[in-house]
Design an enzyme around this catalytic site. Sequence first.
Site, PDB file in Angstrom:
ATOM      1  N   THR A   1       5.180  -9.913  -6.091  1.00 32.40           N
ATOM      2  CA  THR A   1       5.925 -10.176  -5.298  1.00 32.40           C
ATOM      3  C   THR A   1       6.339 -11.424  -4.220  1.00 32.40           C
ATOM      4  OG1 THR A   1       4.834  -8.132  -3.674  1.00 32.40           O
ATOM      5  CG2 THR A   1       6.567  -7.595  -4.671  1.00 32.40           C
TER       6      THR A   1
ATOM      7  N   GLY B   1     -16.729  -5.531  -3.589  1.00 30.05           N
ATOM      8  CA  GLY B   1     -17.322  -5.203  -4.484  1.00 30.05           C
ATOM      9  C   GLY B   1     -17.693  -7.680  -4.394  1.00 30.05           C
TER      10      GLY B   1
ATOM     11  N   TYR C   1       2.601   4.379  -3.125  1.00 31.28           N
ATOM     12  CA  TYR C   1       2.272   3.042  -2.467  1.00 31.28           C
ATOM     13  C   TYR C   1       1.089   4.445  -0.733  1.00 31.28           C
ATOM     14  CZ  TYR C   1       2.296   0.074   1.817  1.00 31.28           C
ATOM     15  OH  TYR C   1       1.844  -1.290   2.525  1.00 31.28           O
TER      16      TYR C   1
ATOM     17  N   LYS D   1      -2.589   3.045  -0.062  1.00 30.57           N
ATOM     18  CA  LYS D   1      -3.078   3.249   0.447  1.00 30.57           C
ATOM     19  C   LYS D   1      -4.878   4.106   1.411  1.00 30.57           C
ATOM     20  CE  LYS D   1      -1.102  -1.009   1.413  1.00 30.57           C
ATOM     21  NZ  LYS D   1      -2.128  -2.235   1.235  1.00 30.57           N
TER      22      LYS D   1
ATOM     23  N   TYR E   1     -17.751   1.649   1.268  1.00 29.91           N
ATOM     24  CA  TYR E   1     -18.304   0.962   1.198  1.00 29.91           C
ATOM     25  C   TYR E   1     -19.094   0.873   2.288  1.00 29.91           C
ATOM     26  CZ  TYR E   1     -17.388  -1.112  -4.059  1.00 29.91           C
ATOM     27  OH  TYR E   1     -17.305  -1.272  -5.011  1.00 29.91           O
TER      28      TYR E   1
END
Length: 312
Positions: free
Chosen positions: A36, A103, A146, A150, A160
């Site tokens: 996109t 990561g 979507y 999210k 994390y």
Amino acid sequence: MKTAVITGGAGFLGSNLCDRFLKEGCRVFCLDDLSTGRMSNIEHLADNENFRFFKQNVYNHILIPGDVDYVMHFASPASPPAYLDRPIQTLKVGSIGTMNALGLAKAKGARFFLASTSECYGDPTVHPQTEDYWGNVNPVGPRSVYDEAKRFAEAMTMAYHREHGVATRIVRIFNTYGPRMRLDDGRALPNFIDQALRGEDVTVFGDGSQTRSFQFVDDLIEGIWRLLHSDEVYPTNIGNPEEVTLLDFAKEVIALTGSNSKIVFKDLPKDDPKIRQPDITKAKRILGWEPKVDRATGLKITLDYFKKEFKL
Ligand code: UDP
């Protein structure tokens, strides 16, 4: 010199962010699969020695040489027609893509910044939406590809942070418009401008009583920059609280373009949120940020961009 990796860097927001980082004296690695995003959004950077573009899908492993200070994760289809056309790709980039970007941040000791969304609030039952509202999302509706991607991305980012101590930031972006948007991306503003300039019917979905609150892209980029450099780990809304019904918005665009177009009403897409307005108390308090560009000014700039870029 600081180095930023910007995923989705050839997109509407990503490319505006590339410009900001370069202006601030950073080196930028821009990743985009161009599904996109558009090369024309970054072609003005081609000769900039601090800018490099890699055509890559971030749900494949991300390999970046050398030091990285910031990982800005902006890759994802973002307009409803774009993500409804690419449901699995949208889920993958929000989940596996976010994991890869996290990561990378962990491996490099970089600060990670997630582009999240007001879609986390779904069709909200709280108005305006504050960050501590958990949302009202249909997990099996068409928009869930979507919204849930999210929401997962936010959960992964916090994991994390908690488990690996990665420095993370999360912005919840409300409807944003401005230069570098695609004319054909299917969102209300580009549709209305395109239809009005061509003298075609302007398509308002439902009865047009649903509301949105539109912010100009420069305000968003400033908010992102401040949030990145703040200490805030939890999600922060960045949006313009100036709320408008879609019917009034369509009328504004018709008036601005001087068009003779008529408004026609089409079916409201499934799970289309009925109201949306950011509560920006937190951004004001912790970032000293608030939007500066009113809709009349922002719409004029955007209209000029569309006319020039797409020769309308
Ligand atoms: N919309 C509309 N006409 C269009 C495109 C969108 O009335 O041609 C409506 C849509 O149903 C929604 C609002 O405009 O209520 C904003 O939609 P958009 O796709 O811009 O973004 P969203 O806020 O839904 O993610």
